[in-house]
Design a protein around this motif. Structure first.
Motif, PDB file in Angstrom:
ATOM      1  N   VAL A  22      33.498  39.943  41.501  1.00 31.39           N
ATOM      2  CA  VAL A  22      32.627  40.787  41.826  1.00 31.39           C
ATOM      3  C   VAL A  22      33.937  42.103  41.689  1.00 31.39           C
ATOM      4  CG1 VAL A  22      30.981  41.970  42.946  1.00 31.39           C
ATOM      5  CG2 VAL A  22      30.500  39.758  42.213  1.00 31.39           C
ATOM      6  N   ALA A  23      34.453  42.223  42.478  1.00 28.72           N
ATOM      7  CA  ALA A  23      35.167  43.227  43.086  1.00 28.72           C
ATOM      8  C   ALA A  23      35.880  43.753  41.363  1.00 28.72           C
ATOM      9  CB  ALA A  23      36.335  42.992  43.909  1.00 28.72           C
ATOM     10  N   ARG A  24      36.348  42.580  40.808  1.00 30.86           N
ATOM     11  CA  ARG A  24      37.029  42.624  39.468  1.00 30.86           C
ATOM     12  C   ARG A  24      36.300  43.548  38.778  1.00 30.86           C
ATOM     13  NH1 ARG A  24      40.088  37.306  36.862  1.00 30.86           N
ATOM     14  NH2 ARG A  24      41.006  39.380  35.818  1.00 30.86           N
ATOM     15  N   VAL A  30      41.844  44.195  42.572  1.00 30.44           N
ATOM     16  CA  VAL A  30      42.357  43.609  43.384  1.00 30.44           C
ATOM     17  C   VAL A  30      43.659  42.488  44.314  1.00 30.44           C
ATOM     18  CG1 VAL A  30      41.352  41.262  44.093  1.00 30.44           C
ATOM     19  CG2 VAL A  30      39.557  43.159  42.476  1.00 30.44           C
ATOM     20  N   VAL A  31      43.684  42.768  45.175  1.00 31.52           N
ATOM     21  CA  VAL A  31      45.184  41.677  45.233  1.00 31.52           C
ATOM     22  C   VAL A  31      44.659  40.647  46.746  1.00 31.52           C
ATOM     23  CG1 VAL A  31      47.712  42.020  46.826  1.00 31.52           C
ATOM     24  CG2 VAL A  31      46.770  43.809  45.193  1.00 31.52           C
ATOM     25  N   THR A  61      41.659  32.160  38.625  1.00 31.76           N
ATOM     26  CA  THR A  61      41.153  33.660  38.745  1.00 31.76           C
ATOM     27  C   THR A  61      41.687  35.050  37.998  1.00 31.76           C
ATOM     28  OG1 THR A  61      40.896  34.901  40.124  1.00 31.76           O
ATOM     29  CG2 THR A  61      38.963  33.759  39.798  1.00 31.76           C
ATOM     30  N   ALA A  62      42.988  35.184  38.181  1.00 31.71           N
ATOM     31  CA  ALA A  62      43.992  35.795  37.865  1.00 31.71           C
ATOM     32  C   ALA A  62      44.368  36.726  36.358  1.00 31.71           C
ATOM     33  CB  ALA A  62      45.147  35.467  39.548  1.00 31.71           C
ATOM     34  N   ASP A  63      44.505  37.401  36.910  1.00 24.90           N
ATOM     35  CA  ASP A  63      45.530  37.793  35.621  1.00 24.90           C
ATOM     36  C   ASP A  63      47.136  38.378  35.687  1.00 24.90           C
ATOM     37  OD1 ASP A  63      43.171  38.628  33.741  1.00 24.90           O
ATOM     38  OD2 ASP A  63      42.925  40.246  34.296  1.00 24.90           O
ATOM     39  N   GLN A  64      47.352  38.531  36.665  1.00 25.79           N
ATOM     40  CA  GLN A  64      48.754  38.496  37.242  1.00 25.79           C
ATOM     41  C   GLN A  64      48.654  37.550  38.295  1.00 25.79           C
ATOM     42  OE1 GLN A  64      50.652  42.728  37.003  1.00 25.79           O
ATOM     43  NE2 GLN A  64      49.524  42.784  34.774  1.00 25.79           N
ATOM     44  N   VAL A  65      50.065  36.767  38.421  1.00 27.41           N
ATOM     45  CA  VAL A  65      50.542  36.564  40.323  1.00 27.41           C
ATOM     46  C   VAL A  65      51.992  37.199  40.307  1.00 27.41           C
ATOM     47  CG1 VAL A  65      51.255  34.559  40.723  1.00 27.41           C
ATOM     48  CG2 VAL A  65      49.121  34.722  39.695  1.00 27.41           C
TER      49      VAL A  65
END
Length: 77
Positions: A22-24, A30-31, A61-65
């Motif tokens: 939801v935040a995305r 989102v961090v 769910t992350a695009d980047q880590v």
């Protein structure tokens, strides 16, 4: 954030992932500070999800880590 470290057991994977999604969807960055490692097993013998299961769900769910090994210039590289 959680008010106390022992409250992570109250979280559920699906709810946590939904909050992140939801935040995305609001076009916000989102961090998530997981603050824990990922051992080979996630069984902790306690009721509720293990903390590592929640971390894995959010990482899925992350695009980047970004993994920070230490809070200094060497650890951030």
């Amino acid at each position: 954030g959680l008010p106390r470290p022992d409250r992570w057991r109250d979280l559920r994977e699906t709810a946590l992932v939904e909050v992140v999604e939801v935040a995305r969807s609001l076009d916000e960055l989102v961090v998530v500070d997981a603050g824990s490692g990922l051992p080979a097993t996630s069984y902790d013998g306690l009721d509720g999800p293990a903390r590592e299961d929640l971390v894995r769900a959010v990482l899925g769910t992350a695009d980047q880590v970004l993994v920070v090994a230490a809070a200094d210039p060497v650890g951030l590289t």
